[in-house]
Design a protein around this motif. Structure first.
Motif, PDB file in Angstrom:
ATOM      1  N   THR A  30       0.839  -1.198   0.000  1.00 28.21           N
ATOM      2  CA  THR A  30       0.000   0.000   0.000  1.00 28.21           C
ATOM      3  C   THR A  30       0.872   1.246   0.000  1.00 28.21           C
ATOM      4  O   THR A  30       1.797   1.369   0.806  1.00 28.21           O
ATOM      5  CB  THR A  30      -0.917   0.001   1.235  1.00 28.21           C
ATOM      6  OG1 THR A  30      -1.657  -1.214   1.268  1.00 28.21           O
ATOM      7  CG2 THR A  30      -1.894   1.167   1.182  1.00 28.21           C
ATOM      8  N   HIS A  31       0.603   2.150  -0.915  1.00 31.26           N
ATOM      9  CA  HIS A  31       1.262   3.457  -1.006  1.00 31.26           C
ATOM     10  C   HIS A  31       2.749   3.364  -1.346  1.00 31.26           C
ATOM     11  O   HIS A  31       3.502   4.321  -1.103  1.00 31.26           O
ATOM     12  CB  HIS A  31       1.092   4.266   0.285  1.00 31.26           C
ATOM     13  CG  HIS A  31      -0.331   4.421   0.728  1.00 31.26           C
ATOM     14  ND1 HIS A  31      -1.319   4.905  -0.109  1.00 31.26           N
ATOM     15  CD2 HIS A  31      -0.944   4.141   1.914  1.00 31.26           C
ATOM     16  CE1 HIS A  31      -2.474   4.926   0.543  1.00 31.26           C
ATOM     17  NE2 HIS A  31      -2.269   4.465   1.760  1.00 31.26           N
ATOM     18  N   ALA A 117      -4.294  -5.177   3.997  1.00 32.24           N
ATOM     19  CA  ALA A 117      -3.873  -4.798   2.651  1.00 32.24           C
ATOM     20  C   ALA A 117      -3.989  -6.006   1.721  1.00 32.24           C
ATOM     21  O   ALA A 117      -3.939  -7.160   2.156  1.00 32.24           O
ATOM     22  CB  ALA A 117      -2.431  -4.294   2.681  1.00 32.24           C
TER      23      ALA A 117
END
Length: 217
Positions: A30-31, A117
């Motif tokens: 994530t990110h 996630a």
């Protein structure tokens, strides 16, 4: 006297494919920008550009791993202004981690599964039916020679255990062969190559991965 017959484990060499992406799963954090991964007759090519992503190969059946060997070429390395910080939070980049996903009793269910996630959910999907997770065991190649032989838990997750087993000081061909101190049950192989913390740009080619292991199921 009653003798308990124990199964005889037959250890053999298991080759993991490197000239094709078939069987490999490229996940995303994530990110975090993912690495670019490709395969050819030269092997797996992982291009890092301020990026990181799990590269996972699910084993056909869980294996009891006693050792491994891996070869290829480092075409560059993570850049550290102070290499003594490697492994700390904010500097947790390594040119190569060889990891094994170890089944266990930790489950992903209910609200945890809802908020997890995507890569965590996929990680659990690599485990045998009905199994949970114990931890991910990584074997790290470090640029910080003071880390050699050290074991620690990752600053990013207490599920990730790390053993710094080898070092690299300059780009070029590599060959690492390692025997574990005790056999480790594994459901999948996880190759980690990253540069997101240090904003590094480099490429790693892996032309061979072999496991010393025995079928346990």
């Amino acid at each position: 006297m009653n003798w308990i017959k124990r199964p005889v484990l037959l250890f053999a060499i298991f080759a993991i494919p490197t000239k094709t992406l078939t069987g490999w799963q490229i996940e995303k954090f994530t990110h975090i920008k993912p690495n670019s991964v490709s395969a050819s007759q030269n092997g797996l090519t992982v291009e890092v550009n301020s990026s990181a992503s799990p590269l996972i190969y699910k084993l056909a059946t869980p294996l009891l791993i006693s050792g491994f060997q891996i070869s290829g070429e480092f075409k560059g390395l993570p850049h550290f202004s102070d290499v003594s910080k490697q492994g700390r939070k904010g500097f947790d980049d390594y040119a190569l981690r060889v990891g094994f996903i170890v089944p266990g009793s930790k489950r992903l269910s209910g609200i945890k599964k809802f908020f997890a996630a995507a890569w965590v959910k996929h990680l659990y999907s690599e485990l045998p039916a009905g199994a949970g997770l114990d931890h991910i065991q990584f074997f790290d190649v470090t640029q910080n020679l003071e880390q050699l032989g050290q074991e620690h838990t990752s600053p990013s997750s207490n599920l990730i255990h790390e053993n710094v087993f080898a070092d690299v000081t300059a780009p070029g061909p590599f060959f690492y062969k390692y025997k574990l101190s005790a056999p480790l049950k594994s459901a999948a192989v996880w190759i980690s190559i990253d540069g997101d913390d240090t904003k590094s740009k480099y490429t790693v080619v892996i032309n061979q991965i072999k496991l010393d292991g025995a079928n346990v199921e």
